[in-house]
Design a protein around this motif. Structure first.
Motif, PDB file in Angstrom:
ATOM      1  N   SER A   2       0.870  -1.419   0.441  1.00  0.00           N
ATOM      2  CA  SER A   2      -0.089   0.037   0.197  1.00  0.00           C
ATOM      3  C   SER A   2       1.127   1.024  -0.003  1.00  0.00           C
ATOM      4  O   SER A   2       2.143   0.874   0.330  1.00  0.00           O
ATOM      5  CB  SER A   2      -0.718   0.116   0.700  1.00  0.00           C
ATOM      6  N   LEU A   3       0.350   2.574  -0.353  1.00  0.00           N
ATOM      7  CA  LEU A   3       0.810   3.911  -0.649  1.00  0.00           C
ATOM      8  C   LEU A   3       0.480   4.194   0.600  1.00  0.00           C
ATOM      9  O   LEU A   3      -0.546   4.545   1.064  1.00  0.00           O
ATOM     10  CB  LEU A   3       1.096   4.438  -1.889  1.00  0.00           C
ATOM     11  N   ILE A   4       1.134   5.566   1.129  1.00  0.00           N
ATOM     12  CA  ILE A   4       0.255   6.075   2.398  1.00  0.00           C
ATOM     13  C   ILE A   4       0.365   7.132   1.458  1.00  0.00           C
ATOM     14  O   ILE A   4       1.097   8.236   0.711  1.00  0.00           O
ATOM     15  CB  ILE A   4       1.757   6.648   3.557  1.00  0.00           C
ATOM     16  N   VAL A   5      -0.736   8.437   1.241  1.00  0.00           N
ATOM     17  CA  VAL A   5      -1.152   9.016   0.730  1.00  0.00           C
ATOM     18  C   VAL A   5      -1.586  10.664   1.534  1.00  0.00           C
ATOM     19  O   VAL A   5      -2.741  10.667   2.413  1.00  0.00           O
ATOM     20  CB  VAL A   5      -2.773   9.195  -0.400  1.00  0.00           C
ATOM     21  N   ALA A   6      -0.737  11.582   1.735  1.00  0.00           N
ATOM     22  CA  ALA A   6      -1.433  12.796   2.382  1.00  0.00           C
ATOM     23  C   ALA A   6      -2.120  13.364   1.764  1.00  0.00           C
ATOM     24  O   ALA A   6      -1.782  14.434   0.970  1.00  0.00           O
ATOM     25  CB  ALA A   6      -0.569  13.179   3.187  1.00  0.00           C
ATOM     26  N   LEU A   7      -3.346  14.226   1.822  1.00  0.00           N
ATOM     27  CA  LEU A   7      -4.199  15.127   1.955  1.00  0.00           C
ATOM     28  C   LEU A   7      -4.832  15.974   3.031  1.00  0.00           C
ATOM     29  O   LEU A   7      -5.523  16.052   3.370  1.00  0.00           O
ATOM     30  CB  LEU A   7      -5.450  14.644   1.150  1.00  0.00           C
ATOM     31  N   ASP A   8      -4.594  17.379   2.639  1.00  0.00           N
ATOM     32  CA  ASP A   8      -4.505  18.744   3.210  1.00  0.00           C
ATOM     33  C   ASP A   8      -6.040  18.986   2.416  1.00  0.00           C
ATOM     34  O   ASP A   8      -5.922  19.623   1.165  1.00  0.00           O
ATOM     35  CB  ASP A   8      -3.173  19.858   3.124  1.00  0.00           C
ATOM     36  N   LEU A   9      -7.428  18.872   2.474  1.00  0.00           N
ATOM     37  CA  LEU A   9      -8.662  19.177   2.601  1.00  0.00           C
ATOM     38  C   LEU A   9      -8.787  20.980   2.046  1.00  0.00           C
ATOM     39  O   LEU A   9      -9.814  20.833   3.051  1.00  0.00           O
ATOM     40  CB  LEU A   9      -9.894  18.508   2.703  1.00  0.00           C
ATOM     41  N   GLY A  10      -7.576  21.483   1.688  1.00  0.00           N
ATOM     42  CA  GLY A  10      -8.014  23.197   2.042  1.00  0.00           C
ATOM     43  C   GLY A  10      -9.246  23.687   1.075  1.00  0.00           C
ATOM     44  O   GLY A  10      -9.290  23.394   0.236  1.00  0.00           O
ATOM     45  N   PHE A  11      -9.614  25.007   2.006  1.00  0.00           N
ATOM     46  CA  PHE A  11     -10.658  25.828   0.850  1.00  0.00           C
ATOM     47  C   PHE A  11     -10.132  26.373  -0.692  1.00  0.00           C
ATOM     48  O   PHE A  11     -11.012  26.162  -1.431  1.00  0.00           O
ATOM     49  CB  PHE A  11     -11.919  26.357   1.899  1.00  0.00           C
ATOM     50  N   GLY A  12      -8.797  26.454   0.010  1.00  0.00           N
ATOM     51  CA  GLY A  12      -8.841  27.018  -1.356  1.00  0.00           C
ATOM     52  C   GLY A  12      -7.912  26.704  -2.498  1.00  0.00           C
ATOM     53  O   GLY A  12      -7.854  26.795  -3.642  1.00  0.00           O
ATOM     54  N   ASN A  13      -6.731  25.823  -1.542  1.00  0.00           N
ATOM     55  CA  ASN A  13      -6.028  24.538  -3.063  1.00  0.00           C
ATOM     56  C   ASN A  13      -6.438  22.847  -1.521  1.00  0.00           C
ATOM     57  O   ASN A  13      -6.298  23.029  -0.628  1.00  0.00           O
ATOM     58  CB  ASN A  13      -4.630  24.848  -2.446  1.00  0.00           C
ATOM     59  N   VAL A  14      -6.565  21.641  -2.732  1.00  0.00           N
ATOM     60  CA  VAL A  14      -5.873  20.283  -2.576  1.00  0.00           C
ATOM     61  C   VAL A  14      -4.905  20.398  -2.226  1.00  0.00           C
ATOM     62  O   VAL A  14      -4.176  20.263  -3.460  1.00  0.00           O
ATOM     63  CB  VAL A  14      -7.501  19.626  -2.807  1.00  0.00           C
ATOM     64  N   LYS A  15      -4.294  20.333  -1.013  1.00  0.00           N
ATOM     65  CA  LYS A  15      -2.338  19.805  -1.555  1.00  0.00           C
ATOM     66  C   LYS A  15      -2.093  17.939  -0.921  1.00  0.00           C
ATOM     67  O   LYS A  15      -3.033  17.205  -0.402  1.00  0.00           O
ATOM     68  CB  LYS A  15      -1.634  20.846  -0.438  1.00  0.00           C
ATOM     69  N   GLY A 189      -5.408  29.759   5.686  1.00  0.00           N
ATOM     70  CA  GLY A 189      -5.542  29.091   4.166  1.00  0.00           C
ATOM     71  C   GLY A 189      -6.778  30.113   3.836  1.00  0.00           C
ATOM     72  O   GLY A 189      -6.659  31.596   4.151  1.00  0.00           O
ATOM     73  N   LEU A 190      -7.296  29.509   2.891  1.00  0.00           N
ATOM     74  CA  LEU A 190      -8.424  30.158   2.295  1.00  0.00           C
ATOM     75  C   LEU A 190     -10.077  30.564   2.978  1.00  0.00           C
ATOM     76  O   LEU A 190     -10.095  32.219   3.529  1.00  0.00           O
ATOM     77  CB  LEU A 190      -8.908  29.843   0.940  1.00  0.00           C
ATOM     78  N   ASN A 191     -10.383  29.630   4.168  1.00  0.00           N
ATOM     79  CA  ASN A 191     -11.225  29.214   4.692  1.00  0.00           C
ATOM     80  C   ASN A 191     -10.682  30.303   6.260  1.00  0.00           C
ATOM     81  O   ASN A 191     -11.754  30.751   7.119  1.00  0.00           O
ATOM     82  CB  ASN A 191     -12.166  28.528   4.585  1.00  0.00           C
ATOM     83  N   THR A 192      -9.333  29.492   7.379  1.00  0.00           N
ATOM     84  CA  THR A 192      -9.578  29.734   8.404  1.00  0.00           C
ATOM     85  C   THR A 192      -8.305  30.007   8.654  1.00  0.00           C
ATOM     86  O   THR A 192      -7.168  29.629   7.643  1.00  0.00           O
ATOM     87  CB  THR A 192      -9.703  28.114   8.964  1.00  0.00           C
ATOM     88  N   LEU A 193      -7.533  30.585   9.692  1.00  0.00           N
ATOM     89  CA  LEU A 193      -6.369  31.537  10.158  1.00  0.00           C
ATOM     90  C   LEU A 193      -6.745  30.732  11.422  1.00  0.00           C
ATOM     91  O   LEU A 193      -6.955  30.123  12.164  1.00  0.00           O
ATOM     92  CB  LEU A 193      -6.638  32.474  11.250  1.00  0.00           C
ATOM     93  N   ASP A 194      -5.468  29.091  11.490  1.00  0.00           N
ATOM     94  CA  ASP A 194      -5.498  28.040  12.308  1.00  0.00           C
ATOM     95  C   ASP A 194      -4.170  28.103  12.780  1.00  0.00           C
ATOM     96  O   ASP A 194      -3.220  28.608  13.048  1.00  0.00           O
ATOM     97  CB  ASP A 194      -5.139  26.975  11.739  1.00  0.00           C
ATOM     98  N   VAL A 268       8.473  30.137  15.297  1.00  0.00           N
ATOM     99  CA  VAL A 268       7.191  30.200  14.439  1.00  0.00           C
ATOM    100  C   VAL A 268       6.944  29.863  13.047  1.00  0.00           C
ATOM    101  O   VAL A 268       7.706  30.623  12.097  1.00  0.00           O
ATOM    102  CB  VAL A 268       6.410  31.745  14.219  1.00  0.00           C
ATOM    103  N   LEU A 269       6.044  29.164  12.663  1.00  0.00           N
ATOM    104  CA  LEU A 269       5.852  28.550  10.954  1.00  0.00           C
ATOM    105  C   LEU A 269       4.747  29.081  10.459  1.00  0.00           C
ATOM    106  O   LEU A 269       3.493  28.581  11.095  1.00  0.00           O
ATOM    107  CB  LEU A 269       6.448  26.700  11.182  1.00  0.00           C
ATOM    108  N   LEU A 270       5.023  30.238   9.723  1.00  0.00           N
ATOM    109  CA  LEU A 270       4.061  30.714   8.424  1.00  0.00           C
ATOM    110  C   LEU A 270       3.740  29.544   7.930  1.00  0.00           C
ATOM    111  O   LEU A 270       4.445  30.340   6.487  1.00  0.00           O
ATOM    112  CB  LEU A 270       4.501  31.943   8.542  1.00  0.00           C
ATOM    113  N   VAL A 271       2.324  29.482   7.256  1.00  0.00           N
ATOM    114  CA  VAL A 271       2.337  28.071   6.122  1.00  0.00           C
ATOM    115  C   VAL A 271       1.025  28.417   5.160  1.00  0.00           C
ATOM    116  O   VAL A 271       0.834  29.039   5.979  1.00  0.00           O
ATOM    117  CB  VAL A 271       2.650  27.204   6.630  1.00  0.00           C
ATOM    118  N   GLY A 272       1.160  27.727   4.651  1.00  0.00           N
ATOM    119  CA  GLY A 272      -0.403  27.797   3.646  1.00  0.00           C
ATOM    120  C   GLY A 272      -0.453  29.102   2.856  1.00  0.00           C
ATOM    121  O   GLY A 272       0.652  29.729   2.393  1.00  0.00           O
ATOM    122  N   GLY A 273      -1.163  29.204   2.163  1.00  0.00           N
ATOM    123  CA  GLY A 273      -1.633  30.168   1.102  1.00  0.00           C
ATOM    124  C   GLY A 273      -1.959  31.047   1.415  1.00  0.00           C
ATOM    125  O   GLY A 273      -0.538  31.813   0.663  1.00  0.00           O
ATOM    126  N   GLY A 274      -1.645  31.989   2.367  1.00  0.00           N
ATOM    127  CA  GLY A 274      -2.207  33.138   3.279  1.00  0.00           C
ATOM    128  C   GLY A 274      -0.187  33.930   3.105  1.00  0.00           C
ATOM    129  O   GLY A 274      -0.035  34.501   3.023  1.00  0.00           O
TER     130      GLY A 274
END
Length: 316
Positions: A2-15, A189-194, A268-274
């Motif tokens: 099997s393969l491990i696949v990681a998906l970040d289901l963002g509202f701006g992008n799916v990564k 992200g597009l929708n939220t600040l986490d 601090v790590l600043l990440v995401g589309g923003g």
């Protein structure tokens, strides 16, 4: 195997990131097809490419040019995570990551504000597992795909950003700092600040928070009357009014200050589309957090890269 696949289901992008070394960033736009036009387009340039996804009784166009092919579905509520539109994005993304017939161990990254609401989080997770943990078949631009999801693990999206920094490719700590440093994650992200915090692989409850202050808030500040996908195109092209950016920055920094006012992270790590929009404003976050602030390479992919490493470390 099997393969491990990681998906970040963002509202701006799916990564997405997979064990075979493949990565994908897919704009999270979904449109209901409106292409029964025969030869009405004769004499015109061909519209930009979008991916056509068909499964069960559904058919959508997805990706950055979906709006050219139909009516965009702009659902930015958390209910979208268990919707047919999200499933179309899931099929389009995973078809680029795995071979035909693969068995998949799926790691899902979910927004912090959703996970903080335990009732909503449990119902969403149950719906996602019911939809995704099974045999799948779909058509991508007329091409048949089939695969099986044999297991699912979920984590907060910022866990990926931390793991991307702290873990090596085998999912083990990358060095002493990974075991000792108090790391704060600001994921826009597009929708939220986490907001999230980790020390040595353990959650720092003091640093967990979130708000609906993602890039969507910037789009609202630019013009509430226009569709989000139109404004998103404008922002991606770098056309951002200075007044809107200043107000959004003030709101972001205020949210971070309120959540982390008594804590000083080591990093601090600043990440995401923003993060892509804020690369020349890192100093403001340094002053607000009184910490070293880094934007990793390809910050949009940071969560997916790290969730893949995290998936290699956990027990399935």
């Amino acid at each position: 195997m099997s393969l491990i696949v990681a998906l970040d289901l963002g509202f701006g992008n799916v990564k997405g990131a997979a064990d075979n070394g493949k990565f994908i960033v897919l704009p999270s736009r979904v449109a209901i097809p409106a292409d029964r036009v025969g030869l009405a387009g004769i004499g015109m340039r061909t519209p930009r490419k979008a991916t056509r996804v068909a499964f069960e009784q559904y058919e959508f166009y997805v990706g950055g040019s979906a709006e050219n092919r139909g009516w965009v579905v702009e659902n930015l509520d958390f209910s979208r995570l268990a919707s047919p539109e999200l499933k179309a994005l899931f099929y389009a993304a995973i078809s680029e990551l795995i071979p035909l017939g693969a068995e998949v161990r799926l790691v899902l990254g979910l927004p912090v504000p959703l996970l903080m609401d335990e009732v909503m989080a449990r119902s969403t997770l149950e719906a996602l597992k019911a939809q995704l943990a099974r045999e799948h078949a779909a058509r991508i631009d007329g091409r048949e795909i089939a695969f099986r999801v044999i297991a699912i693990r979920a984590a907060a999206q910022p866990v990926g950003a931390w793991a991307d920094w702290a873990l090596n490719e085998e999912g083990r700590p990358a060095g002493p700092a990974a075991r000792l440093a108090l790391v704060g994650v600001i994921d826009i992200g597009l929708n939220t600040l986490d907001l999230y915090g980790v020390r040595g692989g353990q959650l720092e409850y003091r640093l967990v928070g979130g708000d609906q202050l993602g890039v969507r808030r910037l789009l609202d500040l630019i013009d509430r009357r226009r569709n989000y996908y139109e404004l998103d195109n404008q922002v991606r092209a770098g056309r951002i009014p200075s007044e809107a950016m200043a107000t959004w920055m003030s709101e972001l920094l205020g949210a971070v200050n309120r959540a982390w006012r008594d804590v000083r992270p080591d990093l601090v790590l600043l990440v995401g589309g923003g993060a892509l929009l804020l690369q020349d404003r890192v100093d403001a976050f340094r002053k607000a957090t009184k910490a070293e602030v880094r934007i990793p390479d390809e910050p949009v992919l940071a969560n997916a890269r790290g969730l893949l490493k995290w998936g290699r470390a956990v027990k399935w």
